[in-house]
Write an enzyme that holds these catalytic residues in place. Structure first.
Site, PDB file in Angstrom:
ATOM      1  N   GLY A 192       0.928  -1.296   0.027  1.00 58.07           N
ATOM      2  CA  GLY A 192       0.116  -0.024   0.018  1.00 58.07           C
ATOM      3  C   GLY A 192       0.863   1.426   0.019  1.00 58.07           C
ATOM      4  O   GLY A 192       1.506   1.605   0.999  1.00 58.07           O
ATOM      5  N   ALA A 193       0.804   1.806  -1.053  1.00 55.20           N
ATOM      6  CA  ALA A 193       1.593   3.057  -1.321  1.00 55.20           C
ATOM      7  C   ALA A 193       0.736   4.234  -0.963  1.00 55.20           C
ATOM      8  O   ALA A 193       0.678   5.277  -1.810  1.00 55.20           O
ATOM      9  CB  ALA A 193       2.128   3.274  -2.945  1.00 55.20           C
ATOM     10  N   GLY A 194      -0.004   4.265   0.307  1.00 57.35           N
ATOM     11  CA  GLY A 194      -0.894   5.303   0.721  1.00 57.35           C
ATOM     12  C   GLY A 194      -0.087   6.269   1.742  1.00 57.35           C
ATOM     13  O   GLY A 194       1.169   6.124   1.852  1.00 57.35           O
ATOM     14  N   GLU A 215       1.894  -1.556  -4.606  1.00 61.62           N
ATOM     15  CA  GLU A 215       0.722  -0.897  -4.621  1.00 61.62           C
ATOM     16  C   GLU A 215      -0.016  -1.348  -5.471  1.00 61.62           C
ATOM     17  O   GLU A 215       0.421  -1.679  -6.805  1.00 61.62           O
ATOM     18  CB  GLU A 215       1.076   0.819  -4.992  1.00 61.62           C
ATOM     19  CG  GLU A 215      -0.150   1.684  -5.483  1.00 61.62           C
ATOM     20  CD  GLU A 215      -1.402   1.705  -4.451  1.00 61.62           C
ATOM     21  OE1 GLU A 215      -0.888   2.043  -3.151  1.00 61.62           O
ATOM     22  OE2 GLU A 215      -2.324   1.420  -4.697  1.00 61.62           O
ATOM     23  N   SER A 281      -0.611  -1.721   4.802  1.00 58.70           N
ATOM     24  CA  SER A 281      -0.912  -0.173   5.204  1.00 58.70           C
ATOM     25  C   SER A 281      -2.162   0.168   3.972  1.00 58.70           C
ATOM     26  O   SER A 281      -1.456   0.655   2.855  1.00 58.70           O
ATOM     27  CB  SER A 281      -0.178   0.997   5.370  1.00 58.70           C
ATOM     28  OG  SER A 281       0.802   0.702   4.433  1.00 58.70           O
ATOM     29  N   VAL A 282      -3.202  -0.791   4.105  1.00 63.36           N
ATOM     30  CA  VAL A 282      -4.189  -0.525   2.746  1.00 63.36           C
ATOM     31  C   VAL A 282      -5.492  -0.201   3.262  1.00 63.36           C
ATOM     32  O   VAL A 282      -6.437  -0.155   2.914  1.00 63.36           O
ATOM     33  CB  VAL A 282      -4.265  -2.053   2.508  1.00 63.36           C
ATOM     34  CG1 VAL A 282      -3.279  -2.539   1.544  1.00 63.36           C
ATOM     35  CG2 VAL A 282      -4.849  -2.951   3.405  1.00 63.36           C
ATOM     36  N   ASP A 325     -13.574   9.137  12.353  1.00 66.26           N
ATOM     37  CA  ASP A 325     -13.335   8.180  11.558  1.00 66.26           C
ATOM     38  C   ASP A 325     -14.353   7.159  11.351  1.00 66.26           C
ATOM     39  O   ASP A 325     -14.381   6.396  10.262  1.00 66.26           O
ATOM     40  CB  ASP A 325     -12.077   7.588  11.851  1.00 66.26           C
ATOM     41  CG  ASP A 325     -10.719   7.993  11.527  1.00 66.26           C
ATOM     42  OD1 ASP A 325     -10.846   9.244  10.912  1.00 66.26           O
ATOM     43  OD2 ASP A 325      -9.753   7.408  11.540  1.00 66.26           O
ATOM     44  N   ALA A 333      -7.563  13.469  11.544  1.00 63.39           N
ATOM     45  CA  ALA A 333      -7.679  14.044  13.099  1.00 63.39           C
ATOM     46  C   ALA A 333      -8.235  15.521  13.178  1.00 63.39           C
ATOM     47  O   ALA A 333      -9.100  15.878  13.945  1.00 63.39           O
ATOM     48  CB  ALA A 333      -6.332  14.346  13.732  1.00 63.39           C
ATOM     49  N   HIS A 457       9.755  38.464   3.188  1.00 61.64           N
ATOM     50  CA  HIS A 457      11.040  38.248   2.438  1.00 61.64           C
ATOM     51  C   HIS A 457      12.056  38.086   3.387  1.00 61.64           C
ATOM     52  O   HIS A 457      12.210  38.835   4.308  1.00 61.64           O
ATOM     53  CB  HIS A 457      11.018  39.576   1.265  1.00 61.64           C
ATOM     54  CG  HIS A 457      12.200  39.019   0.636  1.00 61.64           C
ATOM     55  ND1 HIS A 457      12.337  38.171  -0.344  1.00 61.64           N
ATOM     56  CD2 HIS A 457      13.577  39.583   0.706  1.00 61.64           C
ATOM     57  CE1 HIS A 457      13.620  38.087  -0.857  1.00 61.64           C
ATOM     58  NE2 HIS A 457      14.440  39.077  -0.079  1.00 61.64           N
TER      59      HIS A 457
END
Ligand code: FAD
Ligand code: NAI
Length: 478
Positions: A192-194, A215, A281-282, A325, A333, A457
């Site tokens: 999982g490339a999240g 992924e 991690s999916v 969630d 969060a 600046h």
């Protein structure tokens, strides 16, 4: 007689503990139930939820430590600073992270005492409803049933696991195990490339692991603006993260040496990855089991989320709300916190509002990735005419001075009205820079407004102003 409260919050994460504090500030008698002890040495339930215990805070602590290590090892020489060979004491790094978590979770206990919020230690579930209110059973060291006029469900989420890939949090880990490896794995696999895969993959790569990410989707970071995703894939790959997209995971086995992941690559060829440890991690799934929602007539949707009214977070049962969630929307969060505040204020008769289009996202890789509003792909799909304006950090003096010239800011403004529709950043301090964009969008600002505001600046924020000018083809320093 059971204890009775105006508001009982179920879950002590950012959605729940913030809802409890706001409700107490508004004069309600409030209790908050929490069951998870995480790594508490006494086994006592700990406040803070996923975010403070096994999510945002510990991951950012490890990201900061590993970033320091990488800076000293690889970038100090650019500044003329000579250092000898360096090494990392990963136990000390973990202890530092644990100290931060303990400080933060202890801080919430203090806030509960200050706001006279009762902490109910144990698993909460519904028993039913009487004329007095909702009956909420607390299963902890002791058992009790409390009565609540209003209940806020803020039970959060847990890692989704894949069938046939048992997570033991030693060799095969979800976020909980991946935040406490006892040593740096030589080779680390990530499925999982999240957000979690990229953040935790970056932590362990920086301190010496060879990290391979597998992924399923053919594209990288599909939810991001694709201009940003392309740049991110280029920069993260250059740092050494091996990212394979379009794979299909097959059998996963563990043996004495570690983990073997069999998969089919994007060309359809059988391949395998041998690694010391594996992170899965999916995505995450909502926590609704054992809440006995049926006892008050509530059901969950087909994905396990509690259905709510989009504007008020109220469920189908009057007096019961759900936030964070465990309901639709981004699993973040700050989104959970904002919903917690909203519900407390609604119970108090106020009329708060959340603009979900203005919730910023941040991925804490290096460089950081941050965005708010619509991507180019979303605007094209919706047929909205827009003017893009992009400006690179490489043309900003402060970024060069910091040695942080990678990346750019892209602003998408409405072609007719000039209203800012989306802002996308890949670059140093993107997590802080995006706040200006979120404020601008909340106030329905035009790109011209940002272009006319005096920015300090030299600062990275000048890139935001230049990107705003670029929507009208009048960037000054390029
Ligand atoms: P949670 O934080 O999950 O809290 C819910 C709590 O309710 C838990 O403590 C649970 O034990 C408790 N609970 C559940 N059921 C019951 C019950 N029946 N009785 C009593 N207690 C119960 N988000 C960001 O915005 N920024 C980040 O940088 C970020 N980093 C993350 C990194 C990782 C590794 C992970 C996993 C997540 C990260 N997140 C991040 C996501 C963030 O942690 C969640 O969106 C957030 O914690 C959700 O808050 P919540 O209150 O809804 O739920
Ligand atoms: P994610 O949804 O961000 O990424 C999961 C990835 O796994 C996706 O790219 C998906 O295509 C891939 N995937 C799914 N099934 C797969 C399979 N069978 N094989 C290979 N790849 C597969 O989920 P992640 O990383 O687990 O994080 C969960 C959530 O936690 C995030 O969506 C976010 O809401 C929250 N979070 C937020 C952070 C932040 O704000 N900085 C940091 C970490 C987590």
């Amino acid at each position: 007689m059971s204890k009775s409260f105006d508001v009982v919050v179920i879950g002590g994460g950012p959605g729940g503990y913030i809802a409890a504090i706001r409700a107490a500030q508004l004069g309600f008698k409030v209790a908050c139930a929490e069951s998870h002890s995480y790594d508490d040495p006494k086994g006592e339930p700990r406040l803070g939820g996923t975010c403070l215990n096994v999510g945002c805070i510990p991951s950012k602590a490890l990201l900061a430590s590993s970033e320091e290590f990488e800076k000293i090892g690889h970038h100090a020489a650019d500044h003329g600073i000579k250092v000898g060979p360096i090494s990392i004491d990963s136990q000390k790094m973990l202890a530092r992270k644990d100290d931060i978590v303990t400080k933060m979770t202890g801080g919430i206990q203090y806030l509960f005492r200050k706001n006279k919020i009762t902490l109910l230690k144990g698993h909460a579930s519904f028993e039913g409803k009487t004329t007095e209110g909702f009956q909420v059973k607390i299963d902890g060291k002791d058992q009790e049933t409390v009565t609540a006029k209003n209940v806020i469900i803020a039970t959060g989420s847990k890692a989704r696991h894949l069938p046939g890939i048992p997570v033991d949090n030693v060799l095969i880990c979800d976020n909980e195990g991946a935040l406490k490896f006892d040593s740096t794995p030589k080779t680390l696999g990530v499925i999982g490339a999240g957000v979690i895969g990229l953040e935790l993959g970056s932590v362990w790569r920086r301190i010496g692991s060879k990290v391979t990410i597998l992924e399923a989707m053919p594209s990288f970071l599909g939810a991001c603006d694709q201009g940003i995703a392309k740049e991110a894939q280029k920069l993260l790959s250059k740092q050494g993260l091996l990212i394979n997209t379009g794979v299909k995971i097959g059998e996963v086995k563990t043996d004495k040496k570690g983990v073997v992941v069999h998969y089919t690559d994007s060309a359809g060829k059988a391949a395998k990855l041998e690694c010391d440890r594996l992170i899965v991690s999916v995505g995450r799934i909502p926590n609704t089991e054992n809440l006995c929602l049926d006892k008050i007539g509530l059901t969950v949707d087909e994905r396990g989320f509690i259905p709510i009214d989009d504007h008020t977070c109220s469920t189908a049962v009057p007096g019961v709300y759900a936030v964070g969630d465990v309901v639709r929307g981004p699993m973040l969060a700050h989104k959970a916190e904002d919903e917690g505040v909203l519900v407390a204020e609604i119970i108090a008769g106020q009329k708060p509002h959340i603009d979900y289009n203005c919730i910023p996202w941040v991925i804490y890789t290096d460089p950081e990735i941050a965005w708010v509003g619509k991507t180019e792909e979303q605007l094209i799909a919706a047929g909205i005419a827009y003017k893009p304006g992009q400006f690179p950090f490489a043309a900003n003096g402060r970024a060069l001075g910091m040695g942080r010239s990678d990346g750019f800011i892209k602003i998408l403004a409405d072609a007719k009205t000039d209203e800012i529709l989306g802002v996308h950043i890949i670059g140093a301090n993107a997590s802080d820079l995006i706040a200006e964009a979120a404020v601008a969008m909340e106030f329905k600002a035009a790109a011209e407004d940002i272009a006319r505001i005096c920015h300090p600046h030299p600062s990275l924020s000048e890139v935001m102003r230049e990107a705003a000018l670029a929507t009208d083809s009048r960037a000054l320093n390029m």
